[in-house]
Scaffold this motif. Structure first.
Motif, PDB file in Angstrom:
ATOM      1  N   LEU A   1      37.121  41.299  45.855  1.00  0.00           N
ATOM      2  CA  LEU A   1      36.385  40.646  46.950  1.00  0.00           C
ATOM      3  C   LEU A   1      34.971  40.269  46.521  1.00  0.00           C
ATOM      4  O   LEU A   1      34.401  39.311  47.036  1.00  0.00           O
ATOM      5  N   GLY A   2      34.407  41.005  45.594  1.00  0.00           N
ATOM      6  CA  GLY A   2      33.062  40.717  45.126  1.00  0.00           C
ATOM      7  C   GLY A   2      33.015  39.853  43.884  1.00  0.00           C
ATOM      8  O   GLY A   2      31.952  39.659  43.307  1.00  0.00           O
ATOM      9  N   SER A   3      34.163  39.328  43.472  1.00  0.00           N
ATOM     10  CA  SER A   3      34.218  38.562  42.223  1.00  0.00           C
ATOM     11  C   SER A   3      34.554  37.095  42.486  1.00  0.00           C
ATOM     12  O   SER A   3      34.687  36.665  43.631  1.00  0.00           O
ATOM     13  N   THR A   4      34.752  36.375  41.425  1.00  0.00           N
ATOM     14  CA  THR A   4      35.137  34.961  41.540  1.00  0.00           C
ATOM     15  C   THR A   4      36.577  34.802  41.997  1.00  0.00           C
ATOM     16  O   THR A   4      37.008  33.690  42.304  1.00  0.00           O
ATOM     17  N   ALA A   5      37.335  35.897  42.082  1.00  0.00           N
ATOM     18  CA  ALA A   5      38.727  35.813  42.525  1.00  0.00           C
ATOM     19  C   ALA A   5      38.825  35.211  43.922  1.00  0.00           C
ATOM     20  O   ALA A   5      39.795  34.516  44.241  1.00  0.00           O
ATOM     21  N   VAL A   6      37.818  35.447  44.772  1.00  0.00           N
ATOM     22  CA  VAL A   6      37.832  34.888  46.123  1.00  0.00           C
ATOM     23  C   VAL A   6      37.736  33.371  46.061  1.00  0.00           C
ATOM     24  O   VAL A   6      38.479  32.654  46.728  1.00  0.00           O
ATOM     25  N   ARG A   7      36.824  32.852  45.240  1.00  0.00           N
ATOM     26  CA  ARG A   7      36.665  31.397  45.139  1.00  0.00           C
ATOM     27  C   ARG A   7      37.857  30.738  44.460  1.00  0.00           C
ATOM     28  O   ARG A   7      38.168  29.585  44.726  1.00  0.00           O
ATOM     29  N   GLU A   8      38.531  31.470  43.595  1.00  0.00           N
ATOM     30  CA  GLU A   8      39.669  30.909  42.868  1.00  0.00           C
ATOM     31  C   GLU A   8      40.992  31.092  43.600  1.00  0.00           C
ATOM     32  O   GLU A   8      42.010  30.539  43.194  1.00  0.00           O
ATOM     33  N   ALA A   9      40.988  31.850  44.685  1.00  0.00           N
ATOM     34  CA  ALA A   9      42.230  32.123  45.413  1.00  0.00           C
ATOM     35  C   ALA A   9      42.727  30.872  46.127  1.00  0.00           C
ATOM     36  O   ALA A   9      41.942  30.028  46.561  1.00  0.00           O
ATOM     37  N   HIS A  10      44.037  30.775  46.259  1.00  0.00           N
ATOM     38  CA  HIS A  10      44.653  29.674  46.997  1.00  0.00           C
ATOM     39  C   HIS A  10      44.725  30.029  48.476  1.00  0.00           C
ATOM     40  O   HIS A  10      45.769  29.884  49.109  1.00  0.00           O
ATOM     41  N   THR A  11      43.615  30.487  49.004  1.00  0.00           N
ATOM     42  CA  THR A  11      43.552  30.919  50.401  1.00  0.00           C
ATOM     43  C   THR A  11      42.322  30.288  51.051  1.00  0.00           C
ATOM     44  O   THR A  11      41.242  30.877  51.024  1.00  0.00           O
ATOM     45  N   PRO A  12      42.472  29.091  51.630  1.00  0.00           N
ATOM     46  CA  PRO A  12      41.318  28.420  52.238  1.00  0.00           C
ATOM     47  C   PRO A  12      40.597  29.283  53.273  1.00  0.00           C
ATOM     48  O   PRO A  12      39.373  29.264  53.337  1.00  0.00           O
ATOM     49  N   ALA A  13      41.339  30.034  54.059  1.00  0.00           N
ATOM     50  CA  ALA A  13      40.699  30.866  55.082  1.00  0.00           C
ATOM     51  C   ALA A  13      39.787  31.910  54.447  1.00  0.00           C
ATOM     52  O   ALA A  13      38.696  32.185  54.949  1.00  0.00           O
ATOM     53  N   LEU A  14      40.214  32.474  53.351  1.00  0.00           N
ATOM     54  CA  LEU A  14      39.412  33.490  52.663  1.00  0.00           C
ATOM     55  C   LEU A  14      38.137  32.873  52.085  1.00  0.00           C
ATOM     56  O   LEU A  14      37.057  33.440  52.192  1.00  0.00           O
TER      57      LEU A  14
ATOM     58  N   SER B   1      46.318  42.384  42.399  1.00  0.00           N
ATOM     59  CA  SER B   1      47.310  41.381  42.006  1.00  0.00           C
ATOM     60  C   SER B   1      46.886  39.981  42.462  1.00  0.00           C
ATOM     61  O   SER B   1      46.669  39.105  41.653  1.00  0.00           O
ATOM     62  N   HIS B   2      46.774  39.784  43.799  1.00  0.00           N
ATOM     63  CA  HIS B   2      46.411  38.456  44.297  1.00  0.00           C
ATOM     64  C   HIS B   2      46.059  38.510  45.777  1.00  0.00           C
ATOM     65  O   HIS B   2      46.429  39.446  46.482  1.00  0.00           O
ATOM     66  N   PHE B   3      45.341  37.475  46.220  1.00  0.00           N
ATOM     67  CA  PHE B   3      45.087  37.235  47.640  1.00  0.00           C
ATOM     68  C   PHE B   3      46.115  36.221  48.121  1.00  0.00           C
ATOM     69  O   PHE B   3      46.572  35.375  47.354  1.00  0.00           O
ATOM     70  N   PHE B   4      46.441  36.273  49.411  1.00  0.00           N
ATOM     71  CA  PHE B   4      47.313  35.248  49.970  1.00  0.00           C
ATOM     72  C   PHE B   4      47.113  35.180  51.475  1.00  0.00           C
ATOM     73  O   PHE B   4      46.539  36.064  52.098  1.00  0.00           O
ATOM     74  N   GLU B   5      47.592  34.085  52.037  1.00  0.00           N
ATOM     75  CA  GLU B   5      47.654  33.934  53.486  1.00  0.00           C
ATOM     76  C   GLU B   5      49.004  33.315  53.794  1.00  0.00           C
ATOM     77  O   GLU B   5      49.817  33.129  52.908  1.00  0.00           O
ATOM     78  N   GLY B   6      49.267  33.013  55.030  1.00  0.00           N
ATOM     79  CA  GLY B   6      50.551  32.433  55.397  1.00  0.00           C
ATOM     80  C   GLY B   6      51.137  33.148  56.592  1.00  0.00           C
ATOM     81  O   GLY B   6      50.484  33.990  57.222  1.00  0.00           O
ATOM     82  N   PRO B   7      52.386  32.834  56.918  1.00  0.00           N
ATOM     83  CA  PRO B   7      52.973  33.355  58.167  1.00  0.00           C
ATOM     84  C   PRO B   7      53.112  34.867  58.218  1.00  0.00           C
ATOM     85  O   PRO B   7      53.041  35.460  59.284  1.00  0.00           O
ATOM     86  N   TYR B   8      53.308  35.516  57.060  1.00  0.00           N
ATOM     87  CA  TYR B   8      53.478  36.971  57.097  1.00  0.00           C
ATOM     88  C   TYR B   8      52.202  37.704  57.493  1.00  0.00           C
ATOM     89  O   TYR B   8      52.249  38.834  57.953  1.00  0.00           O
ATOM     90  N   LEU B   9      51.067  37.058  57.351  1.00  0.00           N
ATOM     91  CA  LEU B   9      49.803  37.686  57.732  1.00  0.00           C
ATOM     92  C   LEU B   9      49.758  37.918  59.247  1.00  0.00           C
ATOM     93  O   LEU B   9      49.580  39.047  59.717  1.00  0.00           O
ATOM     94  N   ALA B  10      49.941  36.853  60.016  1.00  0.00           N
ATOM     95  CA  ALA B  10      49.935  36.975  61.482  1.00  0.00           C
ATOM     96  C   ALA B  10      51.126  37.787  61.964  1.00  0.00           C
ATOM     97  O   ALA B  10      51.025  38.554  62.928  1.00  0.00           O
ATOM     98  N   SER B  11      52.256  37.633  61.296  1.00  0.00           N
ATOM     99  CA  SER B  11      53.456  38.350  61.689  1.00  0.00           C
ATOM    100  C   SER B  11      53.292  39.866  61.504  1.00  0.00           C
ATOM    101  O   SER B  11      53.729  40.649  62.344  1.00  0.00           O
ATOM    102  N   THR B  12      52.653  40.259  60.412  1.00  0.00           N
ATOM    103  CA  THR B  12      52.400  41.686  60.182  1.00  0.00           C
ATOM    104  C   THR B  12      51.465  42.241  61.249  1.00  0.00           C
ATOM    105  O   THR B  12      51.710  43.311  61.808  1.00  0.00           O
TER     106      THR B  12
END
Length: 197
Positions: free
Chosen positions: A20-33, A97-108
């Motif tokens: 969360l404190g690294s460039t992984a956030v900017r490089e993630a395929h998660t626009p919301a993040l 491992s990785h960040f992600f978003e999508g339907p399983y986020l709200a579903s969980t």
């Protein structure tokens, strides 16, 4: 609250905090993040287990085998969850491992809120059935159990997350004994056709 959320291994949590404190956030395929302004925090750690209902070492009526493959954290930023972070176990220990978003986020999130209204205490876990592209909230009936071990028991509930496979209702709690035969049937190899020649 009937849900007894387990503590994730400290190295798994640390790996997510570092990410969360690294460039992984900017490089993630998660626009919301990437669009969150302000602090983000990993919450609700859930152990992720994989189920193989076709495990030939277990008789059809036997207890299915599961194995722990990671821990999933809901990443909260602002008003609610904006993404999730997965960790995995490597020979060197737990790692991001990785960040992600999508339907399983709200579903969980929805399934966890539903489970909180139940009167029976449960330990929440995630149970994946990769061959069906299916993820369930596994409500383990022993809230004090080691979250890294165990298999679904008759007293456990499985709540398929949306999107669920056709013919399996999402967000409906199923008893393990009711859902596993359905999964076994769907994963069974097709019968061999006899030659008429």
């Amino acid at each position: 609250m009937p849900l007894h959320v387990s503590q994730a291994p400290a190295p798994a949590l640390r790996s997510v905090l570092v990410a969360l404190g690294s460039t992984a956030v900017r490089e993630a395929h998660t626009p919301a993040l990437r669009s969150v302004q302000g602090p983000m925090s990993p919450e609700l750690p859930l152990p992720v287990h994989v189920l193989d209902v076709r495990d030939h070492a277990v008789p059809p009526a036997g207890t299915p085998r599961t194995r722990l493959v990671g821990w999933r954290f809901m990443i909260r930023g602002g008003e609610g969850p904006v993404a999730a972070a997965d960790t995995r176990l490597t020979p060197d220990g737990w790692t991001f491992s990785h960040f992600f978003e999508g339907p399983y986020l709200a579903s969980t999130e929805r399934a966890l809120r539903q489970a909180e209204t139940m009167t029976t205490p449960f330990q929440p876990r995630l149970l994946s059935v990769p061959d069906l592209y299916m993820l369930t909230l596994w409500l383990h009936s022993d809230p004090e159990a080691d979250p890294a071990t165990g298999s679904p028991t008759p007293a456990d509930l499985l709540v398929p997350l949306a999107p669920a496979p056709p013919g399996i209702a999402a967000h409906m709690p199923y008893r393990v004994a009711d859902l596993l035969p359905v999964l076994n049937l769907r994963l069974a190899p097709p019968p061999l056709l006899e030659s008429t020649a």
